[in-house]
Write an enzyme that holds these catalytic residues in place. Structure first.
Site, short mmCIF file in Angstrom:
data_model
loop_
_atom_site.label_atom_id
_atom_site.label_comp_id
_atom_site.label_asym_id
_atom_site.label_seq_id
_atom_site.Cartn_x
_atom_site.Cartn_y
_atom_site.Cartn_z
N ASP A 105 -1.49 -3.01 0.75
CA ASP A 105 -1.94 -4.04 -0.19
C ASP A 105 -2.40 -3.46 -1.53
N VAL A 150 11.72 1.46 13.20
CA VAL A 150 12.42 0.22 12.84
C VAL A 150 12.88 0.19 11.39
N GLY A 155 11.46 4.62 18.39
CA GLY A 155 12.45 4.33 17.35
C GLY A 155 11.73 3.85 16.11
N GLY A 202 5.15 -3.88 12.03
CA GLY A 202 4.83 -4.22 10.64
C GLY A 202 3.71 -3.36 10.10
N ILE A 203 3.65 -3.30 8.78
CA ILE A 203 2.58 -2.54 8.10
C ILE A 203 2.11 -3.35 6.88
N GLY A 239 -2.55 -9.67 -3.76
CA GLY A 239 -2.54 -8.28 -3.29
C GLY A 239 -1.41 -7.97 -2.32
N TYR A 284 -4.79 -14.92 10.24
CA TYR A 284 -5.40 -13.59 10.41
C TYR A 284 -5.83 -13.40 11.87
N TYR A 289 4.31 -7.61 1.02
CA TYR A 289 4.20 -8.19 2.37
C TYR A 289 4.64 -9.66 2.38
N GLY A 335 -1.62 -4.31 18.14
CA GLY A 335 -2.55 -5.34 18.62
C GLY A 335 -1.83 -6.55 19.19
N1 CAA Z 1 -7.65 -14.76 -5.68
C1 CAA Z 1 -8.00 -14.61 -6.97
N2 CAA Z 1 -8.60 -13.51 -7.47
C2 CAA Z 1 -8.89 -12.53 -6.62
C3 CAA Z 1 -8.58 -12.62 -5.24
C4 CAA Z 1 -7.95 -13.79 -4.78
N3 CAA Z 1 -7.62 -13.96 -3.50
N4 CAA Z 1 -8.99 -11.49 -4.63
C5 CAA Z 1 -9.54 -10.71 -5.60
N5 CAA Z 1 -9.49 -11.35 -6.79
C6 CAA Z 1 -9.98 -10.87 -8.08
C7 CAA Z 1 -11.37 -10.29 -7.91
O1 CAA Z 1 -12.34 -11.31 -8.03
C8 CAA Z 1 -11.44 -9.29 -9.04
O2 CAA Z 1 -11.69 -10.00 -10.24
P1 CAA Z 1 -12.50 -9.31 -11.45
O3 CAA Z 1 -11.68 -8.12 -11.86
O4 CAA Z 1 -12.55 -10.38 -12.47
O5 CAA Z 1 -13.83 -8.93 -10.87
C9 CAA Z 1 -10.01 -8.76 -9.12
O6 CAA Z 1 -9.17 -9.77 -8.52
C10 CAA Z 1 -9.85 -7.46 -8.39
O7 CAA Z 1 -10.22 -7.64 -7.01
P2 CAA Z 1 -10.59 -6.42 -6.04
O8 CAA Z 1 -11.85 -5.79 -6.54
O9 CAA Z 1 -10.58 -6.90 -4.64
O10 CAA Z 1 -9.38 -5.43 -6.36
P3 CAA Z 1 -9.00 -4.14 -5.61
O11 CAA Z 1 -7.90 -3.51 -6.40
O12 CAA Z 1 -10.18 -3.34 -5.21
O13 CAA Z 1 -8.37 -4.70 -4.22
C11 CAA Z 1 -6.84 -5.79 -2.79
C12 CAA Z 1 -7.21 -5.48 -4.22
C13 CAA Z 1 -6.55 -4.49 -2.01
C14 CAA Z 1 -5.58 -6.63 -2.82
C15 CAA Z 1 -8.00 -6.52 -2.08
O14 CAA Z 1 -8.34 -7.64 -2.86
C16 CAA Z 1 -7.62 -7.00 -0.71
O15 CAA Z 1 -7.63 -6.24 0.25
N6 CAA Z 1 -7.31 -8.28 -0.58
C17 CAA Z 1 -6.92 -8.86 0.74
C18 CAA Z 1 -5.44 -8.86 0.89
C19 CAA Z 1 -5.12 -9.45 2.22
O16 CAA Z 1 -5.39 -10.60 2.52
N7 CAA Z 1 -4.49 -8.66 3.08
C20 CAA Z 1 -4.17 -9.08 4.41
C21 CAA Z 1 -3.92 -7.87 5.28
S1 CAA Z 1 -3.71 -8.31 6.99
C22 CAA Z 1 -2.29 -9.17 6.99
O17 CAA Z 1 -1.55 -9.19 6.05
C23 CAA Z 1 -1.92 -9.89 8.26
C24 CAA Z 1 -1.41 -11.24 7.96
O18 CAA Z 1 -0.20 -11.43 8.00
C25 CAA Z 1 -2.35 -12.33 7.76
P1 NAP Z 2 -0.81 -3.49 14.37
O1 NAP Z 2 -1.83 -3.56 15.44
O2 NAP Z 2 -1.00 -2.57 13.23
O3 NAP Z 2 0.62 -3.25 15.06
C1 NAP Z 2 1.76 -2.97 14.32
C2 NAP Z 2 2.57 -1.99 15.11
O4 NAP Z 2 3.81 -1.71 14.42
C3 NAP Z 2 1.84 -0.66 15.29
O5 NAP Z 2 1.88 -0.30 16.65
C4 NAP Z 2 2.65 0.29 14.43
O6 NAP Z 2 2.67 1.62 14.89
C5 NAP Z 2 4.03 -0.32 14.54
N1 NAP Z 2 4.92 0.20 13.49
C6 NAP Z 2 4.62 0.34 12.17
N2 NAP Z 2 5.68 0.85 11.53
C7 NAP Z 2 6.65 1.05 12.47
C8 NAP Z 2 7.96 1.56 12.42
N3 NAP Z 2 8.51 1.98 11.28
N4 NAP Z 2 8.68 1.63 13.57
C9 NAP Z 2 8.13 1.22 14.74
N5 NAP Z 2 6.90 0.73 14.84
C10 NAP Z 2 6.16 0.64 13.72
O7 NAP Z 2 -0.61 -4.94 13.71
P2 NAP Z 2 -0.55 -6.38 14.36
O8 NAP Z 2 -1.62 -7.15 13.75
O9 NAP Z 2 -0.42 -6.30 15.83
O10 NAP Z 2 0.82 -6.89 13.73
C11 NAP Z 2 2.00 -7.11 14.48
C12 NAP Z 2 2.95 -7.94 13.62
O11 NAP Z 2 2.36 -9.22 13.37
C13 NAP Z 2 3.25 -7.33 12.25
O12 NAP Z 2 4.59 -7.59 11.92
C14 NAP Z 2 2.32 -8.08 11.34
O13 NAP Z 2 2.79 -8.09 10.02
C15 NAP Z 2 2.35 -9.45 11.97
N6 NAP Z 2 1.19 -10.27 11.66
C16 NAP Z 2 -0.07 -9.82 11.87
C17 NAP Z 2 -1.15 -10.64 11.55
C18 NAP Z 2 -2.56 -10.21 11.72
O14 NAP Z 2 -3.45 -10.89 11.18
N7 NAP Z 2 -2.86 -9.16 12.45
C19 NAP Z 2 -0.91 -11.91 11.01
C20 NAP Z 2 0.39 -12.34 10.83
C21 NAP Z 2 1.44 -11.52 11.16
P3 NAP Z 2 1.57 2.68 14.35
O15 NAP Z 2 0.23 2.14 14.74
O16 NAP Z 2 1.95 3.94 15.07
O17 NAP Z 2 1.77 2.74 12.88
#
Ligand code: CAA
Ligand code: NAP
Length: 248
Positions: free
Chosen positions: A96, A64, A62, A92-93, A151, A187, A155, A14
């Site tokens: 969580d 990474v 490649g 990145g991946i 979670g 995000y 990361y 993306g």
């Molecule tokens: N702070 C405090 N407590 C939290 C919390 C938070 N942020 N999130 C959840 N909890 C609590 C819940 O309330 C719940 O409490 P109870 O057990 O008392 O009900 C408990 O923790 C368990 O929560 P979940 O039901 O959500 O637990 P799960 O195991 O089903 O899921 C998880 C856990 C996968 C980590 C899920 O909470 C999740 O997806 N969280 C988001 C993580 C996140 O922000 N990921 C970003 C991905 S994209 C990215 O990373 C790009 C980037 O750079 C920004």
């Molecule tokens: P994305 O759409 O999932 O893109 C990530 C890309 O990395 C995908 O094309 C993926 O390929 C590739 N990749 C994963 N593992 C790899 C490996 N081992 N070798 C080569 N390529 C690989 O995610 P994005 O949101 O664009 O994220 C790009 C970067 O920004 C990541 O480092 C992410 O952590 C960072 N970031 C994202 C956010 C956000 O909110 N989206 C916020 C802050 C930082 P496949 O699809 O084939 O797996």
């Protein structure tokens, strides 16, 4: 300004796609989008770039997370296209889960792909940049590396680490015309964020002061600037772009 070669890891993702578009539009850069070996949408992605008029965008496979794979990729780019002047460490991946539930493989996959990758790719390019006296390296860090995220012990550790890497390397190459910086997005509207459970994502968006996700193009604009000549005095910086989510 001379034509430059940019390598964008995760270039077909993306944010990566938006970065490729921006870099390919700037001053005739040649852009190489990295993808995993055997990525099934590679040709489709390239065809879409061609359809948009980008005949200066290429692909390089490649993994990474694998040092030797990155070496082979870089040697291939150097022999077929030329030396790399701009590196965007963007692959990145996420895997969580709370630490108490996290498997060793989910820990290692994220550390290898999001942190060790910076070493695996940069190591093969840095001597050339220093010898030629010009280079730009930008790492994709994250707001969650700055503030931590429930979670995401894996990361958050990798994303904090990747900026530590940038600060240390920036000092080593500062006299060689090479800058090393990180960007820390909040995000962003990509598949990575779309994979978050809808109820959880809703809560996250509600907590963003700007009230919305970032667009990949907004991140790409900052990265394009950091890779330009104009940004030559910025090094070792970590620039937040998070809609007010975290103000360091
Ligand atoms: N702070 C405090 N407590 C939290 C919390 C938070 N942020 N999130 C959840 N909890 C609590 C819940 O309330 C719940 O409490 P109870 O057990 O008392 O009900 C408990 O923790 C368990 O929560 P979940 O039901 O959500 O637990 P799960 O195991 O089903 O899921 C998880 C856990 C996968 C980590 C899920 O909470 C999740 O997806 N969280 C988001 C993580 C996140 O922000 N990921 C970003 C991905 S994209 C990215 O990373 C790009 C980037 O750079 C920004
Ligand atoms: P994305 O759409 O999932 O893109 C990530 C890309 O990395 C995908 O094309 C993926 O390929 C590739 N990749 C994963 N593992 C790899 C490996 N081992 N070798 C080569 N390529 C690989 O995610 P994005 O949101 O664009 O994220 C790009 C970067 O920004 C990541 O480092 C992410 O952590 C960072 N970031 C994202 C956010 C956000 O909110 N989206 C916020 C802050 C930082 P496949 O699809 O084939 O797996």
């Amino acid at each position: 300004m001379s034509k430059r070669v940019a390598l964008v890891t995760g270039g077909m993702g993306g944010i990566g796609t938006a970065v490729c578009r921006r870099l390919a539009s700037a001053n005739g850069n040649v852009v190489v989008a990295n993808c995993l070996p055997g990525y099934e949408k590679r040709d489709e992605w390239l065809a879409a770039m061609r359809a948009e008029g980008f005949d200066n965008v290429f692909a390089a496979e490649g993994d990474v997370a694998d040092f030797e794979s990155c070496g082979a990729m870089v040697r291939g780019i150097e022999s077929q296209i030329g030396p790399v002047d701009i590196l965007v460490n963007g692959a990145g991946i996420v895997r969580d889960s709370m630490l108490r539930k996290m498997s060793p493989s989910d820990w290692l996959a994220v550390i290898n792909t999001n942190l060790n990758s910076a070493f695996n790719v940069t190591k093969h390019l840095i001597d050339g940049m220093c010898e030629r006296g010009w280079g730009r390296i930008v790492n994709l860090s994250s707001v969650n590396g700055q503030r931590g995220q429930f979670g995401q012990t894996n990361y958050s550790a990798a994303k904090a680490g990747i900026h530590g890497f940038a600060k240390a390397l920036a000092q080593e190459v500062v006299k060689k015309g090479v800058t090393v910086n990180s960007v820390s997005p909040g995000y962003v509207e990509t598949d990575m964020v779309r994979s978050i459970r809808p109820d959880v994502l809703e809560r996250i968006v509600a907590g963003i002061p700007m009230g919305r996700l970032a667009k990949p193009e907004e991140i790409a604009g900052l990265i394009a600037y950091l890779t330009s000549d104009e940004a030559g005095y910025i090094t070792g910086a970590n620039i937040a772009i998070n809609g007010g989510m975290y103000m360091a």
